[in-house]
Design a protein around this motif. Structure first.
Motif, PDB file in Angstrom:
ATOM      1  N   ILE A 113     120.228 -21.110  24.696  1.00  0.00           N
ATOM      2  CA  ILE A 113     120.112 -19.699  25.074  1.00  0.00           C
ATOM      3  C   ILE A 113     119.248 -19.608  26.324  1.00  0.00           C
ATOM      4  O   ILE A 113     118.196 -20.239  26.396  1.00  0.00           O
ATOM      5  CB  ILE A 113     119.502 -18.874  23.926  1.00  0.00           C
ATOM      6  N   GLN A 114     119.709 -18.864  27.310  1.00  0.00           N
ATOM      7  CA  GLN A 114     118.993 -18.768  28.591  1.00  0.00           C
ATOM      8  C   GLN A 114     118.779 -17.322  28.980  1.00  0.00           C
ATOM      9  O   GLN A 114     119.663 -16.492  28.764  1.00  0.00           O
ATOM     10  CB  GLN A 114     119.842 -19.416  29.704  1.00  0.00           C
ATOM     11  N   ASN A 115     117.634 -17.030  29.565  1.00  0.00           N
ATOM     12  CA  ASN A 115     117.460 -15.773  30.281  1.00  0.00           C
ATOM     13  C   ASN A 115     117.733 -16.102  31.743  1.00  0.00           C
ATOM     14  O   ASN A 115     117.076 -16.972  32.320  1.00  0.00           O
ATOM     15  CB  ASN A 115     116.034 -15.246  30.094  1.00  0.00           C
ATOM     16  N   GLN A 116     118.702 -15.418  32.328  1.00  0.00           N
ATOM     17  CA  GLN A 116     119.160 -15.777  33.684  1.00  0.00           C
ATOM     18  C   GLN A 116     118.188 -15.327  34.766  1.00  0.00           C
ATOM     19  O   GLN A 116     118.320 -15.750  35.906  1.00  0.00           O
ATOM     20  CB  GLN A 116     120.515 -15.104  33.978  1.00  0.00           C
ATOM     21  N   ILE A 124     110.948 -17.611  37.217  1.00  0.00           N
ATOM     22  CA  ILE A 124     109.725 -17.242  37.948  1.00  0.00           C
ATOM     23  C   ILE A 124     108.500 -17.821  37.226  1.00  0.00           C
ATOM     24  O   ILE A 124     108.633 -18.409  36.156  1.00  0.00           O
ATOM     25  CB  ILE A 124     109.586 -15.704  38.104  1.00  0.00           C
ATOM     26  N   LEU A 125     107.321 -17.658  37.800  1.00  0.00           N
ATOM     27  CA  LEU A 125     106.038 -18.076  37.209  1.00  0.00           C
ATOM     28  C   LEU A 125     106.147 -19.512  36.657  1.00  0.00           C
ATOM     29  O   LEU A 125     106.405 -20.445  37.406  1.00  0.00           O
ATOM     30  CB  LEU A 125     105.591 -17.062  36.135  1.00  0.00           C
ATOM     31  N   GLY A 170     114.504 -22.028  28.261  1.00  0.00           N
ATOM     32  CA  GLY A 170     115.759 -22.239  27.532  1.00  0.00           C
ATOM     33  C   GLY A 170     115.466 -22.873  26.172  1.00  0.00           C
ATOM     34  O   GLY A 170     116.018 -22.475  25.139  1.00  0.00           O
ATOM     35  N   GLY A 171     114.563 -23.842  26.174  1.00  0.00           N
ATOM     36  CA  GLY A 171     114.151 -24.493  24.921  1.00  0.00           C
ATOM     37  C   GLY A 171     113.451 -23.524  23.991  1.00  0.00           C
ATOM     38  O   GLY A 171     113.707 -23.495  22.785  1.00  0.00           O
ATOM     39  N   LYS A 196     107.681 -11.690  26.990  1.00  0.00           N
ATOM     40  CA  LYS A 196     108.651 -10.775  27.631  1.00  0.00           C
ATOM     41  C   LYS A 196     110.076 -11.313  27.515  1.00  0.00           C
ATOM     42  O   LYS A 196     111.034 -10.564  27.307  1.00  0.00           O
ATOM     43  CB  LYS A 196     108.296 -10.592  29.119  1.00  0.00           C
ATOM     44  N   ILE A 197     110.219 -12.641  27.670  1.00  0.00           N
ATOM     45  CA  ILE A 197     111.549 -13.250  27.605  1.00  0.00           C
ATOM     46  C   ILE A 197     112.108 -13.150  26.182  1.00  0.00           C
ATOM     47  O   ILE A 197     113.307 -12.912  25.983  1.00  0.00           O
ATOM     48  CB  ILE A 197     111.469 -14.717  28.120  1.00  0.00           C
ATOM     49  N   ILE A 198     111.234 -13.260  25.205  1.00  0.00           N
ATOM     50  CA  ILE A 198     111.681 -13.126  23.806  1.00  0.00           C
ATOM     51  C   ILE A 198     112.040 -11.668  23.496  1.00  0.00           C
ATOM     52  O   ILE A 198     113.065 -11.388  22.867  1.00  0.00           O
ATOM     53  CB  ILE A 198     110.624 -13.695  22.835  1.00  0.00           C
ATOM     54  N   GLU A 199     111.205 -10.737  23.978  1.00  0.00           N
ATOM     55  CA  GLU A 199     111.537  -9.316  23.780  1.00  0.00           C
ATOM     56  C   GLU A 199     112.918  -9.009  24.350  1.00  0.00           C
ATOM     57  O   GLU A 199     113.712  -8.282  23.758  1.00  0.00           O
ATOM     58  CB  GLU A 199     110.500  -8.421  24.480  1.00  0.00           C
ATOM     59  N   LYS A 200     113.204  -9.599  25.520  1.00  0.00           N
ATOM     60  CA  LYS A 200     114.498  -9.331  26.176  1.00  0.00           C
ATOM     61  C   LYS A 200     115.644  -9.964  25.380  1.00  0.00           C
ATOM     62  O   LYS A 200     116.714  -9.365  25.244  1.00  0.00           O
ATOM     63  CB  LYS A 200     114.439  -9.885  27.614  1.00  0.00           C
ATOM     64  N   MET A 201     115.425 -11.159  24.837  1.00  0.00           N
ATOM     65  CA  MET A 201     116.470 -11.807  24.034  1.00  0.00           C
ATOM     66  C   MET A 201     116.790 -10.948  22.806  1.00  0.00           C
ATOM     67  O   MET A 201     117.972 -10.770  22.453  1.00  0.00           O
ATOM     68  CB  MET A 201     116.024 -13.199  23.583  1.00  0.00           C
ATOM     69  N   VAL A 202     115.741 -10.425  22.165  1.00  0.00           N
ATOM     70  CA  VAL A 202     115.930  -9.608  20.962  1.00  0.00           C
ATOM     71  C   VAL A 202     116.783  -8.382  21.285  1.00  0.00           C
ATOM     72  O   VAL A 202     117.692  -8.014  20.541  1.00  0.00           O
ATOM     73  CB  VAL A 202     114.548  -9.223  20.378  1.00  0.00           C
ATOM     74  N   LEU A 203     116.511  -7.799  22.467  1.00  0.00           N
ATOM     75  CA  LEU A 203     117.263  -6.633  22.920  1.00  0.00           C
ATOM     76  C   LEU A 203     118.703  -7.034  23.282  1.00  0.00           C
ATOM     77  O   LEU A 203     119.674  -6.437  22.810  1.00  0.00           O
ATOM     78  CB  LEU A 203     116.560  -6.090  24.168  1.00  0.00           C
ATOM     79  N   ASP A 204     118.833  -8.072  24.093  1.00  0.00           N
ATOM     80  CA  ASP A 204     120.151  -8.467  24.613  1.00  0.00           C
ATOM     81  C   ASP A 204     121.076  -8.986  23.516  1.00  0.00           C
ATOM     82  O   ASP A 204     122.285  -8.774  23.563  1.00  0.00           O
ATOM     83  CB  ASP A 204     120.001  -9.558  25.685  1.00  0.00           C
ATOM     84  N   LEU A 205     120.507  -9.725  22.540  1.00  0.00           N
ATOM     85  CA  LEU A 205     121.348 -10.324  21.492  1.00  0.00           C
ATOM     86  C   LEU A 205     121.302  -9.540  20.182  1.00  0.00           C
ATOM     87  O   LEU A 205     121.807 -10.007  19.158  1.00  0.00           O
ATOM     88  CB  LEU A 205     120.951 -11.795  21.250  1.00  0.00           C
ATOM     89  N   ASN A 206     120.677  -8.348  20.227  1.00  0.00           N
ATOM     90  CA  ASN A 206     120.684  -7.432  19.073  1.00  0.00           C
ATOM     91  C   ASN A 206     120.113  -8.035  17.792  1.00  0.00           C
ATOM     92  O   ASN A 206     120.653  -7.822  16.702  1.00  0.00           O
ATOM     93  CB  ASN A 206     122.121  -6.919  18.806  1.00  0.00           C
ATOM     94  N   PHE A 207     119.038  -8.792  17.920  1.00  0.00           N
ATOM     95  CA  PHE A 207     118.352  -9.245  16.700  1.00  0.00           C
ATOM     96  C   PHE A 207     117.662  -8.039  16.057  1.00  0.00           C
ATOM     97  O   PHE A 207     116.945  -7.303  16.761  1.00  0.00           O
ATOM     98  CB  PHE A 207     117.273 -10.282  17.044  1.00  0.00           C
ATOM     99  N   PRO A 208     117.833  -7.823  14.748  1.00  0.00           N
ATOM    100  CA  PRO A 208     117.174  -6.672  14.100  1.00  0.00           C
ATOM    101  C   PRO A 208     115.720  -7.005  13.753  1.00  0.00           C
ATOM    102  O   PRO A 208     115.306  -7.002  12.589  1.00  0.00           O
ATOM    103  CB  PRO A 208     118.020  -6.458  12.845  1.00  0.00           C
ATOM    104  N   ILE A 209     114.935  -7.335  14.768  1.00  0.00           N
ATOM    105  CA  ILE A 209     113.563  -7.829  14.577  1.00  0.00           C
ATOM    106  C   ILE A 209     112.640  -7.096  15.539  1.00  0.00           C
ATOM    107  O   ILE A 209     112.983  -6.927  16.719  1.00  0.00           O
ATOM    108  CB  ILE A 209     113.507  -9.356  14.854  1.00  0.00           C
ATOM    109  N   LYS A 210     111.474  -6.687  15.041  1.00  0.00           N
ATOM    110  CA  LYS A 210     110.501  -6.017  15.916  1.00  0.00           C
ATOM    111  C   LYS A 210     109.472  -7.055  16.369  1.00  0.00           C
ATOM    112  O   LYS A 210     108.905  -7.772  15.547  1.00  0.00           O
ATOM    113  CB  LYS A 210     109.823  -4.878  15.136  1.00  0.00           C
TER     114      LYS A 210
END
Ligand code: AMP
Length: 276
Positions: free
Chosen positions: A104-107, A112-113, A123-124, A152-166
């Protein structure tokens, strides 16, 4: 406290004892007060806290410290037991990655950073966190602001892949010297540790400068490089002033943070601070 290493084993246990409302705290072990603060935050939302301890090989690049990373499982389990944790997941790389071909990648945010010097790292991280989410199926997961880019990258994955997790963020816990607690601090000599406390001291100087009215992003970044020269064992890898969504800004505004990576000998330390 139940400890499971197998995927079927932990899934069956969760089903058998009907563990619901799980809050997950993913870690790589060698636990310190930073991790324990996340466990306490987790306990404040649910008594069903699950901690994973897994030194994830896919987030380490070639030549990085995967082999040397501290592993203190017995002590970690004792600490978690004292914190009232319900469940600990301790898989091995073979269990997690048997025949794995998916990444799984954030494009955007992965390059950055820290992503500049660690191109495969996020990705790992995303892949292992997604697997943990699918295995444990928590309602919440806790991540530290110490690794703000990761958060931030995990928050975005949760949003993008619709994980029902807060996702719940936890603040950075520091040594009395100001050095952010990290499992990697155990690599440092006393002299290196002493100088490494200069990172936070310098971040505080930047915050003072901003409070005085200097809102120029470039000037604040340069000031970090300049002031860190006081600590000859420290070498700046990057210093970046960004907004709290990791976007470029030119004038510092509410929520702006400064992000740094600093090398001390062969150890790489990261830190960040809200400037305004
Ligand atoms: P790690 O074991 O280093 O992968 O970290 C596991 C979790 O603990 C991550 O969410 C980190 O951001 C968090 N963490 C590590 N160090 C600290 C700290 N000093 N303060 C708060 N959270 C931390």
């Amino acid at each position: 406290m139940k400890v499971c290493s197998g995927i079927d084993e932990i899934r069956n246990y969760i089903k058998e004892v009907n563990l619901t409302d799980i809050v997950l705290v993913p870690t790589m072990g060698a636990l310190h007060e930073g991790h324990l603060s996340l466990v306490r935050l987790a306990r404040s939302v649910s008594s069903n806290v699950c901690v994973s301890i897994f030194v994830n090989p896919t987030q380490f690049g070639p030549g990085e410290d995967f082999g040397a990373y501290p592993r203190t499982l017995k002590k970690d389990l004792d600490l978690l037991e004292q914190e009232g944790v319900a469940l600990v997941f301790t898989p091995t790389p073979d269990i997690m990655y048997k025949n794995n071909q998916t990444l799984i990648q954030n494009q955007t945010l992965s390059s950055i950073l820290c992503g500049v010097s660690r191109p495969i790292h996020f990705g790992g991280v995303l892949t292992v966190v997604a697997k943990l989410f699918n295995i444990i199926q928590p309602c919440w997961a806790v991540f530290g602001e110490k690794d703000y880019q990761q958060l931030k990258i995990i928050e975005k994955m949760v949003l993008d892949l619709n994980f029902p997790i807060k996702i719940l963020p936890g603040p950075i816990i520091r040594e009395t010297s100001g050095l952010a607690k990290s499992s990697r601090n155990s690599y440092l000599t006393d002299q290196q540790k002493d100088q490494a406390s200069g990172i936070y001291k310098t971040l505080l100087l930047l915050k003072e400068e901003v409070a005085k009215g200097n809102l120029d992003q470039k000037a604040i970044e340069s000031l970090f490089v300049d002031k860190l020269k006081k600590y000859p064992l420290l070498e700046v890898e990057y210093v970046k002033v960004l907004n709290n969504n990791l976007e470029e800004i030119s004038t510092i505004e509410k929520g702006t943070r400064v992000f740094v990576a600093v090398r001390v000998g062969s150890t790489r330390l990261i830190d960040n601070l809200e400037l305004l």
